[in-house]
Scaffold this active site. Sequence first.
Site, PDB file in Angstrom:
ATOM      1  N   ARG A  62     -18.439  28.079 -37.724  1.00  0.00           N
ATOM      2  CA  ARG A  62     -18.138  28.631 -36.545  1.00  0.00           C
ATOM      3  C   ARG A  62     -16.696  28.567 -36.002  1.00  0.00           C
ATOM      4  O   ARG A  62     -15.868  29.248 -35.561  1.00  0.00           O
ATOM      5  CB  ARG A  62     -19.158  29.001 -35.809  1.00  0.00           C
ATOM      6  CG  ARG A  62     -18.884  29.979 -34.585  1.00  0.00           C
ATOM      7  CD  ARG A  62     -20.286  30.397 -33.834  1.00  0.00           C
ATOM      8  NE  ARG A  62     -20.113  31.324 -32.802  1.00  0.00           N
ATOM      9  CZ  ARG A  62     -20.101  30.938 -31.634  1.00  0.00           C
ATOM     10  NH1 ARG A  62     -20.207  29.797 -31.187  1.00  0.00           N
ATOM     11  NH2 ARG A  62     -19.988  31.875 -30.664  1.00  0.00           N
ATOM     12  N   HIS A  66     -13.347  30.768 -35.540  1.00  0.00           N
ATOM     13  CA  HIS A  66     -12.802  31.057 -34.127  1.00  0.00           C
ATOM     14  C   HIS A  66     -11.379  30.512 -34.103  1.00  0.00           C
ATOM     15  O   HIS A  66     -10.676  30.866 -33.288  1.00  0.00           O
ATOM     16  CB  HIS A  66     -13.860  30.324 -33.052  1.00  0.00           C
ATOM     17  CG  HIS A  66     -14.935  31.375 -32.772  1.00  0.00           C
ATOM     18  ND1 HIS A  66     -15.250  31.466 -31.387  1.00  0.00           N
ATOM     19  CD2 HIS A  66     -15.720  32.000 -33.576  1.00  0.00           C
ATOM     20  CE1 HIS A  66     -16.351  32.377 -31.640  1.00  0.00           C
ATOM     21  NE2 HIS A  66     -16.681  32.366 -32.944  1.00  0.00           N
ATOM     22  N   ASN A  94     -16.004  31.531 -26.573  1.00  0.00           N
ATOM     23  CA  ASN A  94     -15.938  29.834 -27.040  1.00  0.00           C
ATOM     24  C   ASN A  94     -16.850  29.196 -25.903  1.00  0.00           C
ATOM     25  O   ASN A  94     -17.353  28.203 -26.214  1.00  0.00           O
ATOM     26  CB  ASN A  94     -14.686  29.197 -27.248  1.00  0.00           C
ATOM     27  CG  ASN A  94     -13.823  29.764 -28.298  1.00  0.00           C
ATOM     28  OD1 ASN A  94     -14.472  30.320 -29.346  1.00  0.00           O
ATOM     29  ND2 ASN A  94     -12.641  29.976 -28.178  1.00  0.00           N
ATOM     30  N   HIS A 194     -23.682  34.098 -41.028  1.00  0.00           N
ATOM     31  CA  HIS A 194     -24.862  34.265 -40.057  1.00  0.00           C
ATOM     32  C   HIS A 194     -26.210  33.882 -40.963  1.00  0.00           C
ATOM     33  O   HIS A 194     -27.382  34.022 -40.311  1.00  0.00           O
ATOM     34  CB  HIS A 194     -24.895  35.497 -39.356  1.00  0.00           C
ATOM     35  CG  HIS A 194     -24.119  35.640 -38.340  1.00  0.00           C
ATOM     36  ND1 HIS A 194     -23.621  36.712 -37.454  1.00  0.00           N
ATOM     37  CD2 HIS A 194     -22.797  34.788 -37.778  1.00  0.00           C
ATOM     38  CE1 HIS A 194     -22.953  36.386 -36.646  1.00  0.00           C
ATOM     39  NE2 HIS A 194     -22.278  35.247 -36.982  1.00  0.00           N
TER      40      HIS A 194
END
Length: 326
Positions: A62, A66, A94, A194
């Site tokens: 992740r 990001h 975040n 996911h």
Amino acid sequence: MVSSAMAAVAVAFAVVVAATTSSAQLDPHFYDGLCPAALPTIKRIVEEAVAAEPRMGASLLRLHFHDCFVNGCDGSILLDDTPFFTGEKNAAPNMNSVRGFDVIDRIKDAVNAACRRNVVSCADIVAVAARDSIVALGGPSYHVPLGRRDARTASQAAANSSIPAPTLNLDGLVSSFAAQGLSVQDLVLLSGAHTLGFSRCTNFRDRLYNETTTLDASLAASLGGTCPRTAGAGDDNLAPLDPTPARFDAAYYASLLRARGLLHSDQQLFAGGGLGATDGLVRFYAANPDAFRRDFAESMVRMASLSPLVGSQGEVRVNCRKVNYY
């Protein structure tokens, strides 16, 4: 007069051309001569971290996502705030959410020691750590394009606007990925990340209590004990994003077919807005896990190549948390 649709196409084309020009300078063998020990060192520390806490694999993946979605894969997400600088760590997507910074720090120190000099960028460490996390949890390996350099700045505003929110509808998700030069198929594939990890109650509370017609009743019942209805209560309580949060597989897509997507944005990929391409892709990957593994790896390479800094751009940070000489 140019229509808004044509303008959007022109902008998207410009993004793709710019990204392609920079990413063409990346090379999976970039460190073969500079520091052959770099990639094995990253792999060792990632494996140690994931063995100690399997959830860390999803967190490192992740972190890469990001980073790349905010002005490209440049390590900007790693920069700490200072009295004179506002970074991305406290942006809404975040704050109290993105983690793994301590693992990146350990990797950076170990790589610098193994290389006996500062030649491996923090941006490359994040990209390789994501790949090694996927492998450590049973996912596919792939050649990470390397040679990124580190940004000297960051943008909290861009992080707030560019990282797709878990509340987005399908059209918003498609637009968010298109802004990065990524396709609808990339959207479905990268959402498949996911298959690993957990999400906080604050991210799925609204779906749990307000989307009862598109949420499996048994899942809703089990989530109720984890995520109270009252905002602020249990916000940080965790629920798995799919039934096997520490194993890379296609269970995520099978969950969507059964209305068991944890996040609103997840379930939007199946019967979520009338864009038939996503429904068909979800069905396909649910039924073809080997195809998911192959295509996911290819999509990760595309994301990892978004707008890198190369050549003399940026720098190679000594400390991933701050720019050099500060």
